[in-house]
Design a protein around this motif. Structure first.
Motif, PDB file in Angstrom:
ATOM      1  N   PHE A   5       0.838  -1.203   0.000  1.00 51.95           N
ATOM      2  CA  PHE A   5       0.000   0.000   0.000  1.00 51.95           C
ATOM      3  C   PHE A   5       0.868   1.246   0.000  1.00 51.95           C
ATOM      4  O   PHE A   5       2.031   1.227   0.343  1.00 51.95           O
ATOM      5  CB  PHE A   5      -0.933   0.010   1.212  1.00 51.95           C
ATOM      6  CG  PHE A   5      -0.235  -0.077   2.540  1.00 51.95           C
ATOM      7  CD1 PHE A   5       0.227   1.062   3.167  1.00 51.95           C
ATOM      8  CD2 PHE A   5      -0.038  -1.305   3.161  1.00 51.95           C
ATOM      9  CE1 PHE A   5       0.865   0.990   4.394  1.00 51.95           C
ATOM     10  CE2 PHE A   5       0.609  -1.379   4.381  1.00 51.95           C
ATOM     11  CZ  PHE A   5       1.052  -0.243   5.000  1.00 51.95           C
ATOM     12  N   GLU A   6       0.297   2.350  -0.422  1.00 52.40           N
ATOM     13  CA  GLU A   6       1.050   3.586  -0.523  1.00 52.40           C
ATOM     14  C   GLU A   6       0.113   4.755  -0.319  1.00 52.40           C
ATOM     15  O   GLU A   6      -1.110   4.618  -0.341  1.00 52.40           O
ATOM     16  CB  GLU A   6       1.723   3.691  -1.885  1.00 52.40           C
ATOM     17  CG  GLU A   6       0.734   3.670  -3.030  1.00 52.40           C
ATOM     18  CD  GLU A   6       1.420   3.674  -4.384  1.00 52.40           C
ATOM     19  OE1 GLU A   6       0.723   3.898  -5.379  1.00 52.40           O
ATOM     20  OE2 GLU A   6       2.634   3.457  -4.430  1.00 52.40           O
ATOM     21  N   VAL A   7       0.719   5.911  -0.119  1.00 56.01           N
ATOM     22  CA  VAL A   7      -0.063   7.132   0.014  1.00 56.01           C
ATOM     23  C   VAL A   7      -0.246   7.733  -1.370  1.00 56.01           C
ATOM     24  O   VAL A   7       0.712   7.916  -2.121  1.00 56.01           O
ATOM     25  CB  VAL A   7       0.665   8.134   0.935  1.00 56.01           C
ATOM     26  CG1 VAL A   7      -0.025   9.487   0.899  1.00 56.01           C
ATOM     27  CG2 VAL A   7       0.696   7.599   2.352  1.00 56.01           C
ATOM     28  N   THR A   8      -1.471   8.013  -1.738  1.00 59.83           N
ATOM     29  CA  THR A   8      -1.753   8.712  -2.980  1.00 59.83           C
ATOM     30  C   THR A   8      -2.691   9.873  -2.666  1.00 59.83           C
ATOM     31  O   THR A   8      -3.478   9.825  -1.722  1.00 59.83           O
ATOM     32  CB  THR A   8      -2.415   7.793  -4.022  1.00 59.83           C
ATOM     33  OG1 THR A   8      -3.623   7.251  -3.480  1.00 59.83           O
ATOM     34  CG2 THR A   8      -1.476   6.667  -4.411  1.00 59.83           C
ATOM     35  N   ALA A   9      -2.592  10.898  -3.461  1.00 58.25           N
ATOM     36  CA  ALA A   9      -3.469  12.058  -3.273  1.00 58.25           C
ATOM     37  C   ALA A   9      -3.790  12.647  -4.633  1.00 58.25           C
ATOM     38  O   ALA A   9      -2.889  12.894  -5.438  1.00 58.25           O
ATOM     39  CB  ALA A   9      -2.795  13.101  -2.383  1.00 58.25           C
ATOM     40  N   ARG A  10      -5.048  12.849  -4.903  1.00 60.33           N
ATOM     41  CA  ARG A  10      -5.447  13.528  -6.129  1.00 60.33           C
ATOM     42  C   ARG A  10      -5.231  15.030  -5.959  1.00 60.33           C
ATOM     43  O   ARG A  10      -5.299  15.558  -4.842  1.00 60.33           O
ATOM     44  CB  ARG A  10      -6.907  13.231  -6.435  1.00 60.33           C
ATOM     45  CG  ARG A  10      -7.200  11.750  -6.680  1.00 60.33           C
ATOM     46  CD  ARG A  10      -8.648  11.533  -7.098  1.00 60.33           C
ATOM     47  NE  ARG A  10      -9.580  12.015  -6.089  1.00 60.33           N
ATOM     48  CZ  ARG A  10      -9.967  11.304  -5.039  1.00 60.33           C
ATOM     49  NH1 ARG A  10      -9.500  10.079  -4.854  1.00 60.33           N
ATOM     50  NH2 ARG A  10     -10.823  11.804  -4.167  1.00 60.33           N
ATOM     51  N   PRO A  11      -4.975  15.740  -7.059  1.00 68.00           N
ATOM     52  CA  PRO A  11      -4.708  17.183  -6.936  1.00 68.00           C
ATOM     53  C   PRO A  11      -5.778  17.935  -6.159  1.00 68.00           C
ATOM     54  O   PRO A  11      -5.456  18.851  -5.385  1.00 68.00           O
ATOM     55  CB  PRO A  11      -4.624  17.646  -8.400  1.00 68.00           C
ATOM     56  CG  PRO A  11      -4.147  16.437  -9.134  1.00 68.00           C
ATOM     57  CD  PRO A  11      -4.787  15.265  -8.443  1.00 68.00           C
ATOM     58  N   GLU A  12      -7.047  17.547  -6.316  1.00 72.08           N
ATOM     59  CA  GLU A  12      -8.111  18.297  -5.636  1.00 72.08           C
ATOM     60  C   GLU A  12      -8.110  18.084  -4.121  1.00 72.08           C
ATOM     61  O   GLU A  12      -8.751  18.837  -3.381  1.00 72.08           O
ATOM     62  CB  GLU A  12      -9.479  17.927  -6.213  1.00 72.08           C
ATOM     63  CG  GLU A  12      -9.899  16.485  -5.987  1.00 72.08           C
ATOM     64  CD  GLU A  12      -9.473  15.557  -7.113  1.00 72.08           C
ATOM     65  OE1 GLU A  12     -10.062  14.467  -7.226  1.00 72.08           O
ATOM     66  OE2 GLU A  12      -8.550  15.936  -7.891  1.00 72.08           O
TER      67      GLU A  12
END
Length: 596
Positions: A5-12
């Protein structure tokens, strides 16, 4: 298995997280806060819990930081990530070209009236903070150590990694940890140091012949260690990770929870050795005037591989090369417009996993076609997945973590009919890669002294690339290993046994990317016929074996010596890999390695 697993973030998602952080900054009475991509161990790779930069900004590169002020949030990235960062962060964040723009000068421009900027002392080294404070001298801006403010506003922050550790067998390590500890203890004694604090996971994992699973794709177990001048070690690691390893560690390795580190530091008699470039400032502050600045005692011994480590790496590369050849043969059989980047990634990993010695891939496979190939550290997503079209190039940069070695290899492949300007650039990249592969150089030189050799063909055409020519590679450890590098900023002399990559490239934003990469080991160079041998020389032994796409080469642009090297290399590929692949791939390989 490694945690996937990893940290992801969408621009919004970035703007509301930024607002929450600014509220916390103001509540602390600060003018700003620095968010690095770092953890308390100061390794290159971080666990999901520590990936604060990605969570806040959306930027997922392996280097960079964000400086959050009331009216601006600068995301500092180097040349490898300037295309990537623009696609990953919202307009509330401002990309800043680093290191051309240094944080100290940027802060003075954006805080002309002064202010206090906070930072987490576990996530910065003394060297980093010293550099910023020197740049701020004469201003009214000051830095202040404080709690991590991102942690306060991250409601679902992952727990610390707790992957199990395991013994790294002596057959692959080549030296017992008792021998390593005794050898390094003598170095501490000679330097007058009573102990050394080791925070880099790959350093103390190497020292104790253990491997772990706390970081995806890198077989390390998180913890801290204190090596004493007696050869004993205090290991600060969650005991649950070391279940069943008491016999391996033995009576001279004392295990305590990580939270006990500061209490133990308080009892140490100095001088205690610290590496200013890798130890957290919090550790240095705990030792005060008992600290003695010197290099990590594990760094050079770890970098200079022994015979068993080199033999294991060579064997791993042959099996890995066979897997890559299976992929390349399969890819050549697919018509343009049929295959996607994710197809390539999945197929290559499937070929690698046929080897039972594979533990994990050594990093997220880069498979970038067309414009995506110009993003140096591109990683395909559902949103960016592209089809391999006629006229495209695809950059495939990948590797494996095998019990006997770590691999990393890049090939650029033509899809259909490649454009002539791409072929010309590819030939220049190849010429640089061959020039470095053929190099002999005087012992004592560092990467900074020789890396221009791999750039010269590009420079003559007014071209260049914004990453180092090569990085160090571990022995079933981190795929990026210091201190050895082929880089204009590297001052560590190259020594026999060091493994490095050789990977020149060229990237045209919006069009295509090119990179060719082999791993090589530094060896003592044999005498040349008729040579006077008045100086010790070193040279490279190539470890990676897979064809280089002949369709992308313009032979008239190469020197005869380059063509001779390429033909000999391809003959070696055919000989070493041919018996390891399927009959269908063997037919493809014979054609792919035919003389130019």
């Amino acid at each position: 298995m490694f945690q996937s697993f990893e940290v992801t973030a969408r621009p919004e998602q970035g703007p509301p997280r930024l607002r929450a952080l600014r509220t916390e900054i103001a509540a602390e009475g600060l003018a700003g806060f620095i968010v690095p991509r770092a953890d308390a161990h100061q390794g290159e790779y971080v666990a999901p819990r520590d990936d604060r930069l990605a969570w806040l900004t959306g930027f997922t590169g392996s280097a960079g930081f964000c400086a959050v002020l009331p009216d601006v949030a600068g995301v500092f990235v180097d040349g490898r990530y300037r295309t990537q960062v623009k696609a990953q962060v919202a307009s509330d964040f401002t990309p800043v070209p680093w290191p051309e723009v240094q944080l100290g000068s940027w802060l003075k421009d954006h805080l002309p009236d002064g202010g206090v900027v906070g930072f987490d002392p576990w996530l910065h080294t003394p060297g980093q903070i010293d550099q910023i404070e020197e740049a701020l001298a004469g201003s009214r801006i000051e830095l202040r150590a404080c709690d991590n403010l991102v942690d306060r506003v991250w409601p679902d922050q992952p727990a610390p990694p707790m992957g199990p550790a395991k013994v790294h067998p002596i057959d692959f390590a080549g030296e017992s940890h008792a021998s390593k500890r005794a050898r390094l203890a003598r170095e501490l004694q000679d330097a007058g140091h009573r102990a050394a604090v080791i925070t880099l996971p790959d350093s103390h994992n190497w020292l104790l012949n253990i491997r772990g699973s706390d970081i995806a794709h890198n077989p390390v177990a998180h913890g801290f260690a204190i090596l004493h001048d007696t050869g004993s070690v205090d290991l600060f690691m969650a005991p649950a990770k070391l279940d069943g390893m008491a016999d391996h560690l033995g009576p001279d390795v004392h295990v305590s929870p990580p939270g006990d580190l500061l209490d133990r530091l308080a009892t140490l008699e100095g001088p205690v050795r610290l590496d200013k470039q890798s130890v957290p400032l919090a550790v240095a502050n705990a030792l005060g005037d008992r600290a003695a600045w010197a290099d990590d005692p594990c760094a050079l011994p770890k970098a200079c591989k022994n015979d068993a480590e080199i033999a294991g790496s060579a064997a791993a590369h042959l099996r890995d090369g066979a897997a890559l050849c299976e992929l390349l043969a399969w890819l050549d059989a697919q018509p343009a417009g049929k295959v996607t980047e994710t197809d390539v990634v999945a197929k290559l990993e499937a070929f690698r996993r046929r080897d039972n010695a594979l533990q994990e891939i050594s990093f997220d496979t880069i498979a970038g076609t067309g414009p995506n190939g110009a993003i140096m550290h591109y990683r395909v997503t559902e949103e960016t997945d592209s089809t391999l079209e006629d006229g495209h190039l695809i950059v495939i940069d990948s590797g494996g973590q095998y019990l006997d070695g770590t691999t990393d290899i890049t090939r650029t492949i033509a899809i259909g009919t490649p454009p002539e300007d791409a072929r010309a650039a590819f030939t220049r990249v190849l010429a640089g890669m061959i020039a470095m592969s053929r190099l002999r150089w005087p012992a004592g030189l560092a990467g900074s002294h020789i890396e221009a050799v791999g750039r010269m063909p590009l420079w003559l055409a007014g071209q260049d690339f914004d990453h180092g020519l090569g990085h160090g590679v571990g022995a079933y450890l981190s795929v990026h290993e210091g201190p050895q590098r082929l880089s204009r900023i590297s001052t560590t002399p190259l020594r026999p046994g060091m493994i490095l990559s050789n990977e020149p490239g060229y990237y045209r934003e919006g069009a295509f990317g090119i990179r060719i990469e082999n791993l090589m080991v530094v060896r003592e160079a044999p005498s040349l016929p008729g040579g006077d041998d008045h100086r010790a020389m070193l040279h490279w032994e190539t470890l990676s074996f897979a064809p280089i796409d002949r369709r992308l080469i313009l032979p008239d642009m190469l020197e005869p010596a380059h063509i001779d090297w390429l033909n000999r290399y391809h003959a070696d590929v055919a000989e070493k890999i041919g018996s390891r692949v399927s009959p269908e791939t063997k037919l493809w390989l014979d054609a792919a390695t035919a003389p130019l």
